[in-house]
Design a protein around this motif. Structure first.
Motif, PDB file in Angstrom:
ATOM      1  N   TYR A   2       0.829  -1.211   0.067  1.00 51.77           N
ATOM      2  CA  TYR A   2      -0.009   0.024   0.007  1.00 51.77           C
ATOM      3  C   TYR A   2       0.801   1.120   0.115  1.00 51.77           C
ATOM      4  CZ  TYR A   2      -3.501  -3.475   1.649  1.00 51.77           C
ATOM      5  OH  TYR A   2      -4.344  -4.759   1.401  1.00 51.77           O
ATOM      6  N   PRO A   3       0.424   2.269  -0.570  1.00 52.11           N
ATOM      7  CA  PRO A   3       1.109   3.673  -0.722  1.00 52.11           C
ATOM      8  C   PRO A   3       1.161   4.246   0.811  1.00 52.11           C
ATOM      9  CG  PRO A   3      -0.803   3.980  -1.780  1.00 52.11           C
ATOM     10  CD  PRO A   3      -0.832   2.382  -1.420  1.00 52.11           C
ATOM     11  N   LEU A   4       1.680   5.273   1.181  1.00 47.86           N
ATOM     12  CA  LEU A   4       1.669   5.851   2.093  1.00 47.86           C
ATOM     13  C   LEU A   4       0.449   6.365   2.617  1.00 47.86           C
ATOM     14  CD1 LEU A   4       3.202   6.968   4.826  1.00 47.86           C
ATOM     15  CD2 LEU A   4       3.985   8.843   3.558  1.00 47.86           C
ATOM     16  N   GLN A  36      -8.608  17.123  19.938  1.00 45.42           N
ATOM     17  CA  GLN A  36      -8.044  16.081  19.358  1.00 45.42           C
ATOM     18  C   GLN A  36      -7.573  16.222  17.933  1.00 45.42           C
ATOM     19  OE1 GLN A  36     -10.937  13.341  20.540  1.00 45.42           O
ATOM     20  NE2 GLN A  36      -9.695  12.194  22.418  1.00 45.42           N
ATOM     21  N   ALA A  37      -8.582  16.771  17.131  1.00 48.14           N
ATOM     22  CA  ALA A  37      -8.554  17.193  15.736  1.00 48.14           C
ATOM     23  C   ALA A  37      -7.264  18.163  15.394  1.00 48.14           C
ATOM     24  CB  ALA A  37      -9.726  17.348  15.133  1.00 48.14           C
ATOM     25  N   ASP A  38      -7.359  19.242  16.263  1.00 51.96           N
ATOM     26  CA  ASP A  38      -6.247  20.015  16.259  1.00 51.96           C
ATOM     27  C   ASP A  38      -4.786  19.541  16.199  1.00 51.96           C
ATOM     28  OD1 ASP A  38      -8.435  22.003  15.535  1.00 51.96           O
ATOM     29  OD2 ASP A  38      -8.215  22.700  17.617  1.00 51.96           O
ATOM     30  N   ARG A  39      -4.661  18.989  17.470  1.00 58.08           N
ATOM     31  CA  ARG A  39      -3.605  18.233  17.750  1.00 58.08           C
ATOM     32  C   ARG A  39      -3.057  17.193  16.611  1.00 58.08           C
ATOM     33  NH1 ARG A  39      -5.794  17.581  23.000  1.00 58.08           N
ATOM     34  NH2 ARG A  39      -5.843  15.197  22.475  1.00 58.08           N
ATOM     35  N   ASN A  40      -3.929  16.525  15.971  1.00 52.73           N
ATOM     36  CA  ASN A  40      -3.885  15.511  15.022  1.00 52.73           C
ATOM     37  C   ASN A  40      -3.469  16.290  13.869  1.00 52.73           C
ATOM     38  OD1 ASN A  40      -3.876  13.113  16.234  1.00 52.73           O
ATOM     39  ND2 ASN A  40      -6.034  12.864  15.727  1.00 52.73           N
ATOM     40  N   GLY A  41      -3.998  17.322  13.553  1.00 53.89           N
ATOM     41  CA  GLY A  41      -3.411  18.285  12.445  1.00 53.89           C
ATOM     42  C   GLY A  41      -2.090  18.909  12.709  1.00 53.89           C
ATOM     43  N   ARG A  42      -1.690  19.389  13.771  1.00 49.72           N
ATOM     44  CA  ARG A  42      -0.289  19.651  14.085  1.00 49.72           C
ATOM     45  C   ARG A  42       0.579  18.543  14.049  1.00 49.72           C
ATOM     46  NH1 ARG A  42      -3.313  22.646  18.041  1.00 49.72           N
ATOM     47  NH2 ARG A  42      -2.812  20.915  19.685  1.00 49.72           N
ATOM     48  N   ARG A  43       0.320  17.382  14.465  1.00 48.66           N
ATOM     49  CA  ARG A  43       1.176  16.223  14.207  1.00 48.66           C
ATOM     50  C   ARG A  43       1.370  15.772  12.831  1.00 48.66           C
ATOM     51  NH1 ARG A  43       5.479  13.648  14.754  1.00 48.66           N
ATOM     52  NH2 ARG A  43       5.195  11.333  15.195  1.00 48.66           N
ATOM     53  N   GLU A  46       4.110  18.349  11.226  1.00 48.03           N
ATOM     54  CA  GLU A  46       5.163  17.865  11.705  1.00 48.03           C
ATOM     55  C   GLU A  46       5.813  16.622  10.549  1.00 48.03           C
ATOM     56  OE1 GLU A  46       5.145  16.392  15.490  1.00 48.03           O
ATOM     57  OE2 GLU A  46       4.716  18.551  16.434  1.00 48.03           O
ATOM     58  N   LEU A  47       4.768  15.869  10.483  1.00 44.67           N
ATOM     59  CA  LEU A  47       5.146  14.660   9.525  1.00 44.67           C
ATOM     60  C   LEU A  47       5.228  14.967   7.924  1.00 44.67           C
ATOM     61  CD1 LEU A  47       2.876  12.054  11.263  1.00 44.67           C
ATOM     62  CD2 LEU A  47       5.497  12.112  11.417  1.00 44.67           C
ATOM     63  N   ILE A  48       4.288  15.846   7.531  1.00 50.86           N
ATOM     64  CA  ILE A  48       4.191  16.064   5.916  1.00 50.86           C
ATOM     65  C   ILE A  48       4.158  17.391   5.647  1.00 50.86           C
ATOM     66  CG2 ILE A  48       3.329  13.555   5.467  1.00 50.86           C
ATOM     67  CD1 ILE A  48       0.504  14.985   5.336  1.00 50.86           C
ATOM     68  N   GLY A  49       4.422  18.407   6.581  1.00 39.82           N
ATOM     69  CA  GLY A  49       4.567  19.873   6.309  1.00 39.82           C
ATOM     70  C   GLY A  49       2.862  20.252   5.665  1.00 39.82           C
ATOM     71  N   ARG A  50       2.750  20.629   4.634  1.00 41.31           N
ATOM     72  CA  ARG A  50       1.320  21.307   4.131  1.00 41.31           C
ATOM     73  C   ARG A  50       0.563  19.921   3.252  1.00 41.31           C
ATOM     74  NH1 ARG A  50       0.153  26.690   4.252  1.00 41.31           N
ATOM     75  NH2 ARG A  50      -0.641  26.504   1.994  1.00 41.31           N
ATOM     76  N   GLY A  51       1.322  18.933   3.235  1.00 41.31           N
ATOM     77  CA  GLY A  51       0.657  17.892   2.530  1.00 41.31           C
ATOM     78  C   GLY A  51       0.842  17.828   1.039  1.00 41.31           C
TER      79      GLY A  51
END
Length: 195
Positions: A2-4, A36-43, A46-51
């Motif tokens: 599977y892709p990322l 929770q949603a805001d924290r997941n967005g910040r995480r 950190e992982l993929i920048g602006r996606g």
């Protein structure tokens, strides 16, 4: 392979907090769920920048759409620039939707116990009700169609089917898997990892 794909479960709802079966009832996230949603967005930022280069897709339910929009806002990108896919909606609990297990037991003694015996294949009463195996069959075509890096906001049942399908987790274990609402799940190749 599977892709990322990064999966986020929708933020907490009042029904989650009350132990009510939501299924396909269109509920909203609460204040804790928004955090929770805001924290997941910040995480994710950190992982993929602006996606850049990522496809963003969500279940069309209100709780997943608001979660996605909050995730995207926290990433610093246009909140509404994502698509929905109806195959990503939660498992249907049929006539049990909106009830707690205590209420179900009071109305139909023994029903929750029957479900616990084989939670993966148990189908609650009602014409729209699904078992987790039926949900897995619904989600498989979507998963096989994913060809690019993706961020997906969905539901606990969908994530349980991923562990059954990708990690080949036994049915009984996958059916009771705890699915946090404050963490990001990474799928890459054939590996799943909570971040």
């Amino acid at each position: 392979m599977y892709p990322l794909i990064y999966f986020v479960r929708h933020g907490e709802t009042d029904w989650n907090a009350e132990g009510r079966l939501q299924g396909q009832a269109d509920t909203d996230i609460n204040a804790h769920g928004r955090d929770q949603a805001d924290r997941n967005g910040r995480r994710l930022a950190e992982l993929i920048g602006r996606g850049d280069g990522f496809d963003f897709v969500a279940s069309p339910m209100r709780r997943t759409r608001e979660t996605m929009e909050r995730v995207r806002t926290a990433m610093g990108v246009e909140p509404s620039a994502y698509r929905t896919d109806a195959r990503l909606v939660e498992v249907s609990f049929g006539d049990w939707q909106g009830s707690t297990f205590a209420e179900i037991e009071a109305e139909s003694p023994g029903s929750p116990k029957a479900r616990r015996r084989d939670k993966w294949n148990f189908q609650p009463p009602g014409t729209s009700a699904e078992s987790y195996e039926m949900l897995r069959q619904r989600i498989l075509p979507w998963l096989m169609e994913v060809t690019q890096k993706t961020v997906c906001v969905t539901h606990g049942g969908i994530i349980r089917t991923l562990f059954r399908t990708v990690a080949e987790m036994p049915e009984r274990e996958a059916a009771i898997l705890s699915v946090p609402q404050d963490r990001v799940l990474k799928l890459e190749g054939q590996f799943l990892d909570w971040l």
